[in-house]
Design an enzyme around this catalytic site. Structure first.
Site, PDB file in Angstrom:
ATOM      1  N   LYS A  35      11.614   4.218  -1.510  1.00  0.00           N
ATOM      2  CA  LYS A  35      11.900   3.661  -0.180  1.00  0.00           C
ATOM      3  C   LYS A  35      10.611   3.194   0.497  1.00  0.00           C
ATOM      4  CE  LYS A  35      15.466   5.565   2.127  1.00  0.00           C
ATOM      5  NZ  LYS A  35      16.242   6.484   2.980  1.00  0.00           N
ATOM      6  N   THR A  86      21.085  15.316   8.212  1.00  0.00           N
ATOM      7  CA  THR A  86      21.757  16.601   8.428  1.00  0.00           C
ATOM      8  C   THR A  86      23.181  16.456   7.884  1.00  0.00           C
ATOM      9  OG1 THR A  86      22.304  15.843  10.673  1.00  0.00           O
ATOM     10  CG2 THR A  86      20.440  17.359  10.456  1.00  0.00           C
ATOM     11  N   PHE A 151      22.066   7.633  19.665  1.00  0.00           N
ATOM     12  CA  PHE A 151      23.454   7.172  19.830  1.00  0.00           C
ATOM     13  C   PHE A 151      23.694   5.799  19.200  1.00  0.00           C
ATOM     14  CE2 PHE A 151      22.417  10.111  23.244  1.00  0.00           C
ATOM     15  CZ  PHE A 151      23.459  11.022  23.146  1.00  0.00           C
ATOM     16  N   GLU A 154      25.410   2.034  13.459  1.00  0.00           N
ATOM     17  CA  GLU A 154      25.003   1.160  12.359  1.00  0.00           C
ATOM     18  C   GLU A 154      25.706  -0.183  12.532  1.00  0.00           C
ATOM     19  OE1 GLU A 154      25.690   3.160   8.632  1.00  0.00           O
ATOM     20  OE2 GLU A 154      24.532   4.874   9.290  1.00  0.00           O
ATOM     21  N   ASN A 210      30.207  12.187  20.298  1.00  0.00           N
ATOM     22  CA  ASN A 210      30.890  11.786  19.066  1.00  0.00           C
ATOM     23  C   ASN A 210      32.320  12.314  19.015  1.00  0.00           C
ATOM     24  OD1 ASN A 210      28.818  10.260  18.167  1.00  0.00           O
ATOM     25  ND2 ASN A 210      28.214  11.569  16.469  1.00  0.00           N
ATOM     26  N   GLY A 259      35.348   6.967  10.003  1.00  0.00           N
ATOM     27  CA  GLY A 259      34.574   7.372   8.833  1.00  0.00           C
ATOM     28  C   GLY A 259      33.112   7.272   9.191  1.00  0.00           C
ATOM     29  N   CYS A 262      28.624   9.879  10.651  1.00  0.00           N
ATOM     30  CA  CYS A 262      28.494  10.728  11.845  1.00  0.00           C
ATOM     31  C   CYS A 262      29.794  11.390  12.298  1.00  0.00           C
ATOM     32  CB  CYS A 262      27.904   9.914  12.993  1.00  0.00           C
ATOM     33  SG  CYS A 262      26.201   9.428  12.671  1.00  0.00           S
TER      34      CYS A 262
HETATM   35  N1  LIG Z   1      23.237   6.849  10.669  1.00  0.00           N
HETATM   36  C1  LIG Z   1      23.653   6.807  11.928  1.00  0.00           C
HETATM   37  O1  LIG Z   1      24.366   5.900  12.361  1.00  0.00           O
HETATM   38  C2  LIG Z   1      23.222   7.887  12.888  1.00  0.00           C
HETATM   39  C3  LIG Z   1      23.376   7.686  14.267  1.00  0.00           C
HETATM   40  C4  LIG Z   1      22.963   8.684  15.139  1.00  0.00           C
HETATM   41  C5  LIG Z   1      22.433   9.865  14.634  1.00  0.00           C
HETATM   42  N2  LIG Z   1      22.314  10.041  13.293  1.00  0.00           N
HETATM   43  C6  LIG Z   1      21.701  11.277  12.804  1.00  0.00           C
HETATM   44  O2  LIG Z   1      20.345  10.985  12.473  1.00  0.00           O
HETATM   45  C7  LIG Z   1      19.927  11.787  11.349  1.00  0.00           C
HETATM   46  C8  LIG Z   1      19.418  10.874  10.236  1.00  0.00           C
HETATM   47  O3  LIG Z   1      20.518  10.096   9.787  1.00  0.00           O
HETATM   48  P1  LIG Z   1      20.316   8.875   8.787  1.00  0.00           P
HETATM   49  O4  LIG Z   1      21.630   8.210   8.665  1.00  0.00           O
HETATM   50  O5  LIG Z   1      19.135   8.094   9.214  1.00  0.00           O
HETATM   51  O6  LIG Z   1      19.976   9.679   7.438  1.00  0.00           O
HETATM   52  P2  LIG Z   1      19.378   9.086   6.085  1.00  0.00           P
HETATM   53  O7  LIG Z   1      19.863   9.975   5.013  1.00  0.00           O
HETATM   54  O8  LIG Z   1      19.627   7.616   6.014  1.00  0.00           O
HETATM   55  O9  LIG Z   1      17.788   9.264   6.256  1.00  0.00           O
HETATM   56  C9  LIG Z   1      17.125  10.484   6.189  1.00  0.00           C
HETATM   57  C10 LIG Z   1      15.791  10.246   5.500  1.00  0.00           C
HETATM   58  O10 LIG Z   1      14.993  11.411   5.633  1.00  0.00           O
HETATM   59  C11 LIG Z   1      14.194  11.503   4.455  1.00  0.00           C
HETATM   60  N3  LIG Z   1      13.661  12.862   4.367  1.00  0.00           N
HETATM   61  C12 LIG Z   1      14.333  14.018   4.211  1.00  0.00           C
HETATM   62  N4  LIG Z   1      13.481  15.067   4.212  1.00  0.00           N
HETATM   63  C13 LIG Z   1      12.241  14.556   4.390  1.00  0.00           C
HETATM   64  C14 LIG Z   1      10.941  15.122   4.493  1.00  0.00           C
HETATM   65  N5  LIG Z   1      10.745  16.440   4.422  1.00  0.00           N
HETATM   66  N6  LIG Z   1       9.885  14.314   4.662  1.00  0.00           N
HETATM   67  C15 LIG Z   1      10.068  12.976   4.735  1.00  0.00           C
HETATM   68  N7  LIG Z   1      11.261  12.383   4.656  1.00  0.00           N
HETATM   69  C16 LIG Z   1      12.344  13.155   4.494  1.00  0.00           C
HETATM   70  C17 LIG Z   1      15.139  11.112   3.352  1.00  0.00           C
HETATM   71  O11 LIG Z   1      14.477  10.719   2.176  1.00  0.00           O
HETATM   72  C18 LIG Z   1      15.900   9.957   4.021  1.00  0.00           C
HETATM   73  O12 LIG Z   1      15.305   8.705   3.733  1.00  0.00           O
HETATM   74  C19 LIG Z   1      21.131  12.633  10.983  1.00  0.00           C
HETATM   75  O13 LIG Z   1      21.042  13.864  11.640  1.00  0.00           O
HETATM   76  C20 LIG Z   1      22.295  11.847  11.537  1.00  0.00           C
HETATM   77  O14 LIG Z   1      23.412  12.657  11.828  1.00  0.00           O
HETATM   78  C21 LIG Z   1      22.681   9.074  12.401  1.00  0.00           C
END
Ligand SMILES: NC(=O)c1ccc[n+]([C@@H]2O[C@H](COP(=O)([O-])OP(=O)(O)OC[C@H]3O[C@@H](n4cnc5c(N)ncnc54)[C@H](O)[C@@H]3O)[C@@H](O)[C@H]2O)c1
Length: 444
Positions: A35, A86, A151, A154, A210, A259, A262
């Protein structure tokens, strides 16, 4: 301000790029080497409209960089954002292992005092736990913790981040609160309200938001089903209630159920943490049930509708039938298939003997890797060619704009099941298409 963003996924990359765009210097860290290499080479590893422009602009301006070196990034920055995943654990709780591991790494890497900002969605009590981990592994260094849930949606992430309805900040001391207000000052100057509260309340706000939105989705799906059963029209119903400002029009469109990465995990995790607090959230529990019942019921309805349209009286109408699945992502404008309707319905149809050929402008590769026996087509025409039915799951522009007069010629049988209510039932009937949508009466 110089900020490290630990976790460069959907949230970390958007947050990092947008914070750079308002003038901060951001080092995005990820443990996934491929990545980071892609980002360093100028490739964006996810599909998110507008993101590549923001990244390119800020990399060019020297405000945004990428690394796998967490230790160096932590040493270079006084504020560290945590945006790691998470995901749901097998018991439905949030799996906090990424948060805990990253926190330990930060504690060990820190040479001076640091502010750790938890942007990941985490159950109430987690920020305090992060504080305890930092204290235990930080060798006496001074850490503070803030909660700053995200908040963004995507598909509209840049717009959502740059023009938020509010920014929520949880902290337990004034100094932390002031640093957070400094970070978000450009938003406050534009009139965005910074809601400052405690760590616990901030964590709960994210889950409540949510759960409330998921409730609206589940509610309108139940109303759509009721419309189908009684001859009502959910489009008019949705407008009729949505124009009431106390209710609001957003999230009142029927579909295959919520779906994505989140709503499913956060509603479930909320019910579990509420049960553990001996304070069950009965409404949210019902929403979780309603949503999974809805999609399973849709699986049965699809089979029944197809059987009737094909004049198939066998008890296994789908055996040997080819279904073109249009849209595999959980919604339009993203390549994310986490908990998408396709991941439930495709296995269900395949198990019933159907051959499913999926088309999606961005998510086909991810879906093919995730769903056993799913075939994918490079073009919509390829998916539709010779199919016994088309099943519309995602409201991508090209799918919403299908000219069925032309495309129906590709189908073996003119059967269209539209779980996004994208097309006009009267027009579909005029074209001789057997058309199923949600909660809309058949034209007279
Ligand atoms: N995706 C959404 O639409 C959205 C919206 C609001 C909140 N969230 C929350 O935000 C958080 C992240 O979601 P996401 O969709 O971006 O997840 P994701 O899986 O796309 O990204 C997480 C990233 O963290 C990296 N990672 C994990 N452990 C690591 C470490 N120790 N050091 C460095 N990098 C590390 C992973 O390689 C991954 O690239 C979650 O808690 C999610 O619930 C997501």
């Amino acid at each position: 301000m110089k900020i490290a963003m630990i976790g460069t996924g959907y949230v970390g990359l958007v947050t990092g790029a947008c914070l750079a765009d308002i003038g901060h210097t951001i080092i995005c860290v990820d443990s996934a080497v491929d990545k980071v290499s892609a980002l360093e080479a100028g490739d964006i590893p996810i599909y998110e409209p507008g993101l590549s422009d923001v990244v390119e602009r800020n990399v060019g301006a020297g405000r945004l960089s990428f690394t796998t070196d967490l230790v160096q990034a932590v040493a270079d920055c006084s504020v560290i954002f945590l945006a790691v995943g998470t995901p749901p654990a097998s018991d439905g709780r949030s799996d906090l292992s990424q948060v805990e591991a990253a926190t330990k790494q930060i504690a060990k890497a820190a040479d001076t005092s640091k502010l750790v900002v938890v942007k990941s969605t985490v159950p109430v009590g987690t920020c305090r736990r992060v504080g305890r981990i930092l204290a235990k592994h930080g060798g006496g260094k001074d850490f503070s913790v803030a909660s700053n849930p995200e908040f963004l949606r995507e598909g509209a992430a840049i717009r959502d981040f740059m023009s938020p309805d509010r920014i929520v900040i949880g902290s337990s001391d004034d100094k932390t609160k002031h640093v957070m207000h400094d970070i978000y000052a450009p938003f406050a100057e534009r009139g965005v309200e910074l809601v400052s509260t405690t760590l616990e309340t901030s964590e709960l706000i994210k889950y409540s938001a949510n759960a409330f939105l998921a409730t609206k989705v589940a509610f309108i799906n139940e109303m759509a089903n009721l419309c189908d059963a009684t001859g009502g029209d959910v489009s008019a119903l949705s407008r009729g209630i949505g124009l009431d400002r106390r209710i609001g029009e957003a999230f009142l469109k029927p579909g295959p159920g919520y779906g994505g990465s989140c709503f499913p995990k956060d509603t479930l995790a909320l019910t579990i943490l509420a049960q553990e607090a001996d304070c069950p959230t009965r409404i949210v529990e019902s929403v979780v049930d309603s949503n999974s019942f809805h999609i399973r019921r849709l699986g049965r309805r699809i089979a029944d509708f197809c059987a009737a349209a094909w004049c198939e009286d066998s008890r296994v109408p789908l055996v040997g039938r080819r279904i073109a699945m249009l849209g595999l992502a959980f919604k339009a404008n993203t390549d994310d298939i986490r908990q998408a309707a396709s991941t439930v319905l495709a296995p269900l149809l395949i198990k019933s003997g159907a051959e499913v050929v999926g088309y999606d402008p961005e998510a086909a590769q991810a879906a093919a890797a995730e769903i056993d026996f799913l075939e994918t087509a490079l073009t919509m025409d390829e998916a539709l060619e010779g199919a016994d039915a088309a099943l519309v799951l995602t409201e991508w522009d090209d799918i919403a704009a299908i000219n069925w007069e032309k495309k129906k010629k590709l189908l073996k049988h003119p059967v269209v099941i539209d779980l996004r209510n994208l097309y006009d039932p009267a027009k579909m009937e005029a074209l001789g298409i057997d058309y199923m949508s949600l909660g809309r009466p058949k034209p007279h």
